[in-house]
Every structure is written in C-alpha cells, then in structure tokens.
Design a protein around this motif. Structure first.
Motif, short mmCIF file in Angstrom:
data_model
loop_
_atom_site.label_atom_id
_atom_site.label_comp_id
_atom_site.label_asym_id
_atom_site.label_seq_id
_atom_site.Cartn_x
_atom_site.Cartn_y
_atom_site.Cartn_z
N ASP A 27 5.20 4.55 2.51
CA ASP A 27 4.25 3.50 3.22
C ASP A 27 4.03 2.89 3.92
OD1 ASP A 27 4.59 0.36 2.31
OD2 ASP A 27 6.87 -0.06 2.06
N PHE A 28 2.29 2.26 3.31
CA PHE A 28 1.76 1.76 4.52
C PHE A 28 1.89 0.30 4.68
CE2 PHE A 28 -1.64 5.31 4.30
CZ PHE A 28 -1.03 6.68 4.91
N PHE A 54 1.12 -1.75 -0.16
CA PHE A 54 -0.03 0.10 -0.13
C PHE A 54 1.11 1.13 0.24
CE2 PHE A 54 -4.59 1.97 1.92
CZ PHE A 54 -3.95 2.85 0.57
N PHE A 55 0.98 2.02 -1.46
CA PHE A 55 1.95 2.91 -1.82
C PHE A 55 1.05 4.21 -1.66
CE2 PHE A 55 5.20 -0.31 -2.29
CZ PHE A 55 6.50 0.29 -1.88
N THR A 56 1.32 4.79 -1.08
CA THR A 56 0.08 6.55 -1.03
C THR A 56 0.65 7.69 -0.53
OG1 THR A 56 -2.36 7.07 -0.42
CG2 THR A 56 -1.49 6.05 1.28
N THR A 57 -0.53 8.54 -0.30
CA THR A 57 -0.36 9.91 0.23
C THR A 57 -0.87 9.82 1.41
OG1 THR A 57 0.57 11.04 -2.50
CG2 THR A 57 0.09 12.55 -0.38
N ASP A 58 -0.32 11.48 1.86
CA ASP A 58 -1.02 10.83 3.50
C ASP A 58 -2.32 12.38 3.21
OD1 ASP A 58 -2.45 12.22 6.17
OD2 ASP A 58 -0.60 10.87 7.20
N SER A 59 -3.55 11.40 3.28
CA SER A 59 -4.91 12.23 2.37
C SER A 59 -5.24 13.58 3.38
CB SER A 59 -6.18 11.79 2.45
OG SER A 59 -6.44 11.16 3.74
N SER A 60 -4.43 13.60 4.36
CA SER A 60 -4.59 14.76 5.42
C SER A 60 -3.17 15.34 5.98
CB SER A 60 -5.06 14.17 6.94
OG SER A 60 -6.30 13.85 6.70
N ALA A 109 2.96 16.09 2.43
CA ALA A 109 4.48 15.06 2.42
C ALA A 109 5.09 15.23 4.23
CB ALA A 109 4.91 16.11 1.67
N ASP A 110 3.81 16.00 5.22
CA ASP A 110 4.14 16.17 5.96
C ASP A 110 3.51 14.84 6.90
OD1 ASP A 110 5.23 18.52 6.31
OD2 ASP A 110 3.47 19.66 6.66
N GLY A 111 2.91 14.06 6.38
CA GLY A 111 2.34 12.61 6.69
C GLY A 111 3.19 11.96 7.06
N ILE A 112 5.13 12.20 6.58
CA ILE A 112 5.94 10.99 7.27
C ILE A 112 6.18 11.05 8.56
CG2 ILE A 112 7.54 12.63 7.17
CD1 ILE A 112 9.14 10.29 5.66
N ALA A 113 5.46 12.18 9.60
CA ALA A 113 6.05 12.28 10.98
C ALA A 113 5.46 11.89 11.89
CB ALA A 113 4.48 14.03 11.18
N PHE A 114 4.00 10.60 11.21
CA PHE A 114 3.18 9.71 11.86
C PHE A 114 3.74 8.28 11.41
CE2 PHE A 114 0.40 13.59 11.09
CZ PHE A 114 -0.10 13.81 12.50
N ASN A 115 4.18 8.72 9.84
CA ASN A 115 4.69 7.16 9.39
C ASN A 115 5.57 7.42 8.66
OD1 ASN A 115 2.10 5.11 9.13
ND2 ASN A 115 1.30 7.89 9.12
N PHE A 172 -8.79 3.30 12.60
CA PHE A 172 -9.64 4.47 11.55
C PHE A 172 -9.28 5.20 10.51
CE2 PHE A 172 -10.63 5.78 16.25
CZ PHE A 172 -12.10 4.44 16.37
N ASP A 173 -8.27 4.56 10.16
CA ASP A 173 -7.54 5.06 9.18
C ASP A 173 -6.06 4.12 8.62
OD1 ASP A 173 -5.52 7.61 6.91
OD2 ASP A 173 -7.72 8.03 7.39
N PRO A 174 -6.32 4.26 7.16
CA PRO A 174 -4.79 3.66 7.42
C PRO A 174 -3.69 4.12 7.49
CG PRO A 174 -6.17 3.53 5.53
CD PRO A 174 -6.22 3.92 6.19
N ALA A 175 -3.32 5.14 7.92
CA ALA A 175 -2.16 5.48 7.99
C ALA A 175 -1.82 4.99 9.10
CB ALA A 175 -2.66 7.47 7.94
N ASN A 176 -2.83 4.82 9.87
CA ASN A 176 -2.44 4.27 11.76
C ASN A 176 -2.06 5.31 12.56
OD1 ASN A 176 -2.19 0.77 11.14
ND2 ASN A 176 -3.27 2.39 10.68
N ARG A 177 -2.19 6.62 11.72
CA ARG A 177 -1.62 8.08 12.50
C ARG A 177 -1.70 7.80 14.25
NH1 ARG A 177 -4.61 10.08 9.50
NH2 ARG A 177 -3.68 10.80 6.74
N GLY A 178 -0.79 8.07 14.91
CA GLY A 178 -0.52 8.24 16.58
C GLY A 178 -1.15 9.37 16.88
N ASP A 179 -0.10 9.79 18.01
CA ASP A 179 -0.48 11.25 18.48
C ASP A 179 1.29 12.16 17.50
OD1 ASP A 179 -0.84 10.47 20.77
OD2 ASP A 179 0.97 9.21 22.22
N ARG A 180 0.31 13.52 17.61
CA ARG A 180 0.26 14.38 17.43
C ARG A 180 1.24 15.30 17.90
NH1 ARG A 180 -3.67 17.76 14.46
NH2 ARG A 180 -4.43 19.17 16.58
#
Length: 827
Positions: free
Chosen positions: A694-695, A666-672, A675-681, A738-746
């Motif tokens: 890479d999810f 599952f390769f994608t861009t953080d929808s929310s 590019a900053d989504g790498i902070a979570f993943n 709740f999201d494939p990104a599996n974001r934890g704490d901001r």
C-alpha cells in the motif's frame, strides 16, 4: 503583435528584446522569481527606480504579468542568459514547483510541475506538462531539449490549462516565443562562452529589414562540452556520457503588407550529437559508471512554424497557427553495470512526424465582454525500431533452449490524432471585478498498427527481421509472421519469436473547463480565485501474447487484437486518460512605489485515474502488474514570488514553494524488490490481494515539500564610468523522492546485499551560483565570469535503473562548472 513586450507605466510599449545604450541598466535581467526586470526610471530623476513590467500571452491575449490571473513565471532572452539557461533543465531552481529529471535512453528531460509529470518519454505516451513553441504544440518532450536561443520570451504556466492550451496540460504549460523579425531597424549580436569540461558555446543573430513591409531574421547557436561521467576501470574507450554537442539554426520571415494583416514564417533545424546521460554508481567528483558501449546520439529535428493574423474593421482578429515537425534518431545507450553484465540498446531508426492546424477568432482586448473561440487539430505519426542486446544473459536460467539474447521493438505505425474546439470569455462586471469562463471539448484517437515486440536467441539475426507487420512463415498458414515463431514455446532452433502483439486503437473524449473571478483590490493589487480541470490523453502499452499451440491464423491475430482493446476484461493494451481538478487563490501586487512586487498562489489539486504501474485483477482471475489507472493523489501547495529593489543599486528576488503531494490510493507490487519490498514499505496490504503493498500516503515523485530560491545582484559604477555587477543565487530543496515506493535505506544484509542509503531519495541540499559582469561606459560589449554549483554539491536528479543491484544507480545534476562569456551587439 509580438507576444512579449516590456512596458513602464506611463510610457510607450517597446519590444522586450530591444537593447538600449547601457543594457546593464536598461535591461537588467529578469531574476529567477517574479519574472520581472528593473531599471532606473527615465520618467523621473536618476535616483528614481521602479520595477519594469513584463507582458505575457498566458491567456492568449497580451497582458502584464501582474494583471495575468495565473501562476506564471516569465523570462526574456537577457534573463535566460543571466541565469545561464540553455535548455529547459536549467530552469530548475529558479521557477517555483518546477523539477526536472533525465531519461537516459531518450536523452530527454522529464518535467514535473507541482508534482505532476510523466516518466514515459516514448511514442506510447505524453508528458503531463505541455510544450509550445510559437503556439505550436510539441507532443514529444524531446522537443523541449532544443536550445533556448534568440527568444522574445519564455513562460512557465503552473496548474492545469485545460481550456486554451488543452492537450496534456494537467501540470502546466511551457511557452517559448522566438524573436520575430523587426521591420524598423537593423540589429545583430554575437556571444562566445568558454568553460571547464572543455565548454565551447557560440550564438549569433542578425535582423534584416529588407523593406518597409518585409524583414528576415537569422539566428544560430552551438554548445559543446565534455562529459562528466567517469569511466570505471575496464570500460571501453570513447566519449564520456554527459557530453554535449548541440547546434541549431533558425531563419524566420515577417511580412506586413497592410496594417490589418501580418504573416510570420520560420524554419528551424536542431541537431543533438551528444552522448546522452547515464546513471552512475558514485557521486561527486568521482562519479563513474562501467561502460562497454560509449553513448552515441544522432538526433535531428526540422520544424516549420507559421502564424497569420487578419484584423477586421470591427475589431475582431482571425488567426491561423500552423506547424510541421519531422525528426529522426539513431542512438546507442549502455545498459550494463558491471563487467559480468553486458547489455546495450538504442534506436536503430526512430522517426516522428507531427502536424498542427489551429484557427482562432477573438474580439478586441478593450471590449467589456472579451471572447475567443478556436479549433485545434493535431496529428502525429511515429515509427520505432528499438533494439536491446544482452548477449551474455539467459533470462530463463538455462532452462530453455531459446534464451532471449536480443530484443527488438518494432512499432512501424504508432500515432495519435486529436481534434478539439474551445471557447473562453471574460466579462468586466464592474471596473474592479471580472468573471472568466472557458470550455474545451477534445477527441483523441491513438493507434498501433502492426507493432511487435520480438525476442531472439541469436544477436546475428537483426538484419533479417522485417520492418513491418507483413509476417509469414512456419506455423503460419496465413502468412502473418514472416519466419517468426508465434510465441517462445513454438520456436525452432535459432528462431526468433513474437513476444507481444501490440495492435490497438483506443479513443477518448473529454470536456474540460475553467471559471475564474478577478478583483482589483487596489489599483496595484489583484486577487483571483479559479477552478480548472485538466485532461491527459491515454497511453499505449505492450499488448497480449499468443498462448495457442499453432498454427497461427488470422483468427488468432484478430482475437489478440480484440483482447488488446477490451478494457472491461482488463486486457487492454492502453491506459485510459488522467484527469485533475484544481482550485487556486492568488494575489499579485506592486508595493512601495513599485519597488516591491509580490505574487502568491495557494492551491489544491485532486488527481484521479492517475496513470501508474500497478496490479490489476482481471475478470479471469489473473493478477497482472501493468500500467493502469489505479491511483489517486492530492496536492496542496503554496507558492511565493517576490522582487525588491534594494536602495539605489541592489536587486533582491526569490521564490518559495511548499507542496504536500501524496498518493491517496495506490496498491501495487514493489517493481524492484517484489515481496521483499515490505522491508522498505511496511503495509497491511489489500485483503483481496494480500501480496500487494500500500503506497497510499507516500510522496509523489519529484515533489519536495519545501524549496526556496534567493537571488541578489548589486550594481557598482566605477570611476571610469564602467559598470560592475556581482550576482549570487542560492537554491534550496528539501528531500526529493524518485520512486512511488519511497524507499529509504536498504538494511544491512538484506537479501545478501550490502547496506545502501537513500535508495530512492535525494536528501535536502543547497546549491550556490555566482557571476560577475563588466560593461564599459561606452561600447557595445560585456564580459561575464560565472561559477555554478560553487561547492560542487552531489545532487541526484533521478533514480537510475536496476535499483535492486548491490550498488544503486543515479542520474545527477551537473557538478561545479565555471566559465566566461563575451557578448557583443551591433545596431
């Protein structure tokens, strides 16, 4: 023959719904797991107890649940009432591997079984768990939100059911069987429930045998309560979100002029006038949301269902199962989250029609070689007019003279046609071994004719826009756009434009199958091994834009439609089907003189062509974020269900589910967060597309690793002969994503936003429910007091919208609710 019966070994089968004199003893509720009831045995002494067997139609033949080689949980109406099940949502926590989220705009449950589900609740897609009421398939999952009242039984089948149930049953099937009119006796019942949040609910039923061959049954239900989402300061006045206002009426008839022929026919009307659900910014007793448009919902469903059975002298049965559904919706849903963000939307006019025809031929159940063949036809037509108003937002940052202040989505003719044939047989190799095989061939066609997404700079133009695809106007010599500009760059001052042209007409075909071996290890223990495949139909998505400079001609429209159907180029306005394969090993046994029942299922499921939102690199080199079939996933799991009669008066039951459900690719861009989504993943990404995340290895949504449910009920006989039954239930779940990104704490200070915990996650929790029921020694009534979510746990059911905002938003399970219920029967 009714779909559900109760049966004690060595006794005559009786209808599952029929009360006897003391229904707390003779109809003890099916508790959460195992789907079985218990009562004092009439065959032996008063101290002899045995688990009563429930029969199901999960194989489209009537079999006991212990002899059914599938992972299936079943309930009768008493059991549903005992567990306070009003809608499908209420089954969460009492059925293994079942998790349910809420969709706010559609006011619709999103059902996940074993980590398989779908968040697309619109007319463009389908759920991954199939819903059937009296054998009639419901393509729109809104139908699952109907009141579950006056039922013979409810069955939840887990795992792909690609042969007998076919369409979109990759996750499983929910079968609801309404109570059928009875020819041999009069009966009636009524109940009233009151509770906090101004809860008021009533149900009633009457069965009238009008002759020896004809009977009718009338049932009705109503449930109302206030919402539990508080309005933040500055909100508009109106009903709170989460308010319930449901009502339904069903009238059914049964005619049996001869022993070899019967005809069932029913009409049901369902109304939802509630406010719908909305994400909130806080939890617990202070759950709140900033509301500028109070929720409004006017949802009406009319359903007709029928079944005819003819039994030939040879033992062959020919059945016809038909249905028609017509629904309409108007709604308003608030989309704002702060005083400086004003947005709302909803259905101006959304309609749905569906027709089903099914023919089924099968031989008698006692044959050494059982066989069944069938033909299934289904068609649905949808017309959608959905608006979103955002009058104070300029999405172009003030750099365009045509900001999008109002969006309207017009899909006047979006539909589906499905044809399939299926066959399944079971051969009794010996008295202990049985072999079953099945195949189903399906052809699906979807279409969107004249669908347009339209944007406007002026919210006052809504009433002037067309409702169909006959557009004519400026830069439009062929009369295709009816005054609309062909894109945002060719508009005149104040003019609306077409953002996307959604015409498409994909089709697919697929053969799915099943093979299963059953072994009666002992007379009371069955083992089975099965291999099954599933197929979920493709979905439609927004089409392509017009990029020319005008004039807009038929040739331009034809070119866009061609691109919408060009899967090779990656410009297709649809997503291809999902597929899965599952291997399952199961055990179903009765032990300790039928006072202990244990079911177990060990399975592995491989999901390919998973429908996800991911990046697509087209043949032109464009990198697009869109729905596609880029994902793969593997789900390994173990499920246990047990029921134990403790001593002479206790009942202990429970279920356990372990799921290892992860994305393999599952390769994608953080929808929310982009590019900053790498902070979570943190991710190495894809060398070909270095900006991707890479999810792979992330957890599937709504698939906790471990969940558990335990229930205990005890029966006390008072000195006056009355019966008192206390019951307690504990439901536990490990963390849920709740999201494939599996974001934890901001992180603190991230993008200038304050720290926020559990962006996409519900932490592990335990929920407690309790009830106390009183039944007099003589009489036809009972009184129950109940409390659900005793400790008022703050349990998220889903992530809300716009999770990149300073305050995350969430949907929530109900807070603590309590009430009393009085039930009366007449017979």
């Amino acid at each position: 023959m009714p779909a559900h019966f109760r049966q004690r070994e060595g006794q005559t089968t009786v209808p599952i719904f029929k009360f006897k004199k003391s229904f707390l003893y003779t109809s003890m509720a099916i508790l959460a797991a195992g789907g079985v009831n218990a009562q004092t045995s009439e065959a032996g002494s008063e101290n002899t107890r045995a688990i009563e067997v429930i029969q199901v139609s999960a194989t489209k033949r009537v079999t006991t649940i212990r002899e059914t080689p599938l992972a299936v949980t079943a309930f009768d109406q008493n059991a549903l009432d005992d567990n306070h099940v009003l809608q499908l949502d209420d089954l969460q926590g009492i059925v293994p591997s079942l998790h349910i989220a809420q969709n706010g705009t559609q006011n619709t449950p999103m059902v996940y079984v074993r980590g398989i589900g779908s968040s697309d609740q619109t007319e463009s897609g389908d759920p991954a768990v199939a819903f059937h009421v009296d054998g009639i398939y419901s393509a729109r999952s809104q139908g699952a939100s109907a009141l579950m009242f006056d039922l013979e039984g409810a069955e939840i089948l887990r795992g792909p059911q690609g042969t007998l149930f076919g369409r979109n049953a990759t996750g499983g099937v929910v079968n609801l069987h309404t109570a059928k009119p009875k020819l041999d006796y009069f009966e009636a019942n009524a109940e009233i429930t009151i509770g906090n949040y101004d809860r008021r609910a009533t149900r009633a039923m009457v069965n009238l045998p009008l002759s020896e061959t004809f009977a009718i049954r009338v049932a009705a239900a109503m449930d109302k309560s206030e919402g539990y989402v508080d309005m933040a300061p500055g909100s508009a006045m109106g009903d709170k979100y989460g308010a319930t206002d449901l009502s339904a009426t069903r009238i059914s008839a049964f005619w049996q002029p001869a022993d070899n022929f019967d005809w069932f026919l029913s009409y049901e009307n369902f109304n939802d006038q509630g406010t719908g659900q909305i994400p909130t910014i806080t939890g617990g007793s202070s759950r709140s949301a900033y509301i500028q448009e109070p929720g409004f919902n006017d949802f009406v469903i009319d359903s007709f269902r029928t079944r005819m059975n003819y039994n030939f002298d040879s033992g062959i049965t020919l059945s016809y199962i038909g249905g028609y559904t017509d629904s309409s919706r108007e709604s308003v849903w608030d989309r704002s989250w702060s005083p400086d963000k004003y947005e709302w939307g909803g259905c101006v006019e959304c309609t749905h029609e569906a027709t089903q025809h099914e023919l089924q031929i099968k031989n008698e159940d006692s044959a050494r070689l059982q066989w069944m063949v069938g033909y299934f036809y289904f068609k649905e037509n949808n017309s959608t007019h959905f608006d979103i108003v955002h009058p104070d937002v300029d999405y172009e940052g003030g750099n365009t003279p045509n900001p999008n202040l109002w969006s309207t989505y017009r899909q006047p003719d979006r539909g589906l046609k499905s044809n399939s044939i299926y066959a399944q047989s079971t051969y009794k190799v010996t008295d202990e071994f049985r072999l079953s095989v099945g195949l189903r061939y399906t052809e699906d066609e979807r279409w969107d004719r004249g669908g347009r997404n339209i944007m406007c700079p002026d919210v006052k133009r809504t009433e002037n826009l067309p409702l169909n695809s006959d557009y004519v106007g400026l830069l439009d010599p062929d009369g295709l756009l009816n005054g609309l500009a062909p894109n945002k760059f060719l508009v005149q001052p104040g003019q609306c434009w077409v953002d996307t042209y959604n015409d498409t007409s994909p089709s697919w075909d697929k053969t799915t199958g099943m093979a299963r071996l059953e072994w009666d290890f002992t007379p009371d223990v069955m083992l089975y091994a099965s291999y099954a495949t599933g197929f979920k139909s493709g979905t439609i998505q927004d089409g392509n834009r017009y990029t020319g400079e005008g004039p807009f001609t038929q040739a331009d429209l034809d070119a866009i439609i061609a691109a919408n159907n060009n899967e090779t180029a990656g410009t297709n306005a649809y997503v291809a089907p999902e597929e899965n394969t599952s291997i399952e090993l199961g055990l179903k046994g009765s032990f300790l003189d039928n006072t202990l029942q244990l079911f177990a299922a060990l399975f592995t499921t491989e999901y390919t062509d998973l429908q996800v939102t991911s990046n697509v690199l087209t043949e032109t080199g464009a990198d697009l974020l869109r729905k596609t079939n880029a994902g793969k996933a593997t789900i390994n799991g173990l499920e246990l269900e047990a029921k134990w009669l403790v001593g002479q008066n206790g009942e202990l039951s429970g279920s356990m589910s372990y799921l290892d459900a992860k994305y393999d690719e599952f390769f994608t861009t953080d929808s929310s967060y982009g590019a900053d989504g790498i902070a979570f993943n943190p991710s190495a990404g894809n060398p070909a597309l270095p900006n991707l995340l890479d999810f792979s290895g992330n957890h599937l949504v709504q698939a906790p690793e471990f969940s558990l449910s335990l229930n205990y009920a005890h029966f006390f006989e008072l000195s006056n002969g009355a019966t008192l039954k206390p019951k307690v239930r504990m439901s536990y779940s490990s963390e849920i994503w709740f999201d494939p990104a599996n974001r934890g704490d901001r992180p603190e200070g991230f993008r200038g936003l304050p720290y926020a915990a559990d962006i996409d996650r519900q932490d592990a929790y335990a929920k407690w429910d309790a009830s106390l029921t009183y039944e007099p020694s003589e009489g036809n009534w009972s009184l129950e007091a109940f409390v659900n979510n005793i400790t008022d746990e703050e349990i998220k059911s889903d992530q809300g919208r716009w999770n990149s905002n300073p305050v995350p938003n969430y949907m929530w399970q109900a807070p603590r609710t309590l009430g009393m219920r009085l039930k009366v029967r007449f017979d």
